[in-house]
Write a protein that holds these residues in place. Structure first.
Motif, PDB file in Angstrom:
ATOM      1  N   LEU A   1      19.693  53.545  69.067  1.00 62.92           N
ATOM      2  CA  LEU A   1      18.453  53.119  68.422  1.00 62.92           C
ATOM      3  C   LEU A   1      18.883  52.205  67.437  1.00 62.92           C
ATOM      4  O   LEU A   1      18.141  51.156  67.139  1.00 62.92           O
ATOM      5  CB  LEU A   1      17.670  54.333  67.854  1.00 62.92           C
TER       6      LEU A   1
ATOM      7  N   VAL B   1      13.622  46.936  69.674  1.00 62.68           N
ATOM      8  CA  VAL B   1      12.887  48.101  69.726  1.00 62.68           C
ATOM      9  C   VAL B   1      11.464  47.751  69.629  1.00 62.68           C
ATOM     10  O   VAL B   1      10.959  47.432  68.686  1.00 62.68           O
ATOM     11  CB  VAL B   1      13.361  48.954  68.540  1.00 62.68           C
TER      12      VAL B   1
ATOM     13  N   ARG C   1       7.792  56.975  65.891  1.00 64.41           N
ATOM     14  CA  ARG C   1       8.724  56.511  65.025  1.00 64.41           C
ATOM     15  C   ARG C   1       8.414  57.054  63.404  1.00 64.41           C
ATOM     16  O   ARG C   1       9.188  57.698  62.727  1.00 64.41           O
ATOM     17  CB  ARG C   1       8.642  55.156  64.763  1.00 64.41           C
TER      18      ARG C   1
END
Length: 205
Positions: free
Chosen positions: A40, A49, A95
């Motif tokens: 990530l 992302v 998120r």
């Protein structure tokens, strides 16, 4: 990896036992989380992302995190919600939840038995203000400037435990907040506790 290899070696000699299998299972989970976090952050640095932005009820997400953290804390410490306003933001829900879990989970991890972790969400002008406060050991002043750096753990007061992470959670939380046009700050005093503050823009009609 050393733990896994050691347990496999032991099992070769004495056969499989539940304790060794549990230890291997836990370490594989930890390494899986580490690889996921590293991927990530690597994608974040390259700007690859994708964010699935949509209206998100921040209070609803926080309540989900609150319930999960109460289960995680069990009888060891108290997780309390001091105040919570209904707030709508434009965000990637997954998120934002990851950010909240990282910050609250960090507080739960480092707060000693019998301690208290306090959550708060309120409107602050045109921004949402989320805070998580613990009465744990605090963070030394020399560590504070580095707290959001990857792999950084101030080992003096926040010693590594069996369930501790790899020092990536706060880096990821910082990155998520910044990519939602928000800010995150930390306040701490040794022996008194720590507070993380997050501000995010409120979605206006």
């Amino acid at each position: 990896l050393t733990v896994i290899k050691g347990n496999v070696g032991l099992m070769r000699h004495v056969g499989a036992d539940a304790e060794s299998l549990d230890s291997i299972d836990q370490e594989v989970d930890r390494l899986t989380r580490l690889v996921g976090d590293l991927l990530l952050l690597a994608q974040a640095e390259s700007g690859r992302v994708p964010f699935d932005m949509a209206p998100v009820e921040l209070d609803t997400v926080l309540l989900e995190v609150f319930q999960q953290m109460r289960v995680l804390a069990g009888d060891r410490l108290h997780v309390v919600m001091q105040e919570i306003d209904q707030i709508l933001i434009n965000a990637d829900r997954d998120r934002i939840k990851q950010m909240l879990l990282n910050l609250v989970g960090n507080a739960v991890q480092y707060t000693p038995s019998g301690g208290v972790v306090t959550l708060s969400l309120r409107k602050d002008g045109d921004r949402a203000h989320f805070s998580v406060t613990d009465n744990g050991p605090g963070i030394p002043a020399e560590d504070l400037p580095h707290i959001f750096e990857r792999f950084y753990r101030g080992e003096k007061s926040r010693t590594r435990s069996k369930g501790s992470g790899f020092g990536l959670g706060l880096s990821i939380a910082y990155w998520i907040v910044r990519n939602h046009n928000g800010t995150v700050e930390v306040e701490s005093r040794e022996g008194k506790g720590t507070t993380f503050n997050v501000w995010l823009p409120i979605l206006t009609p």
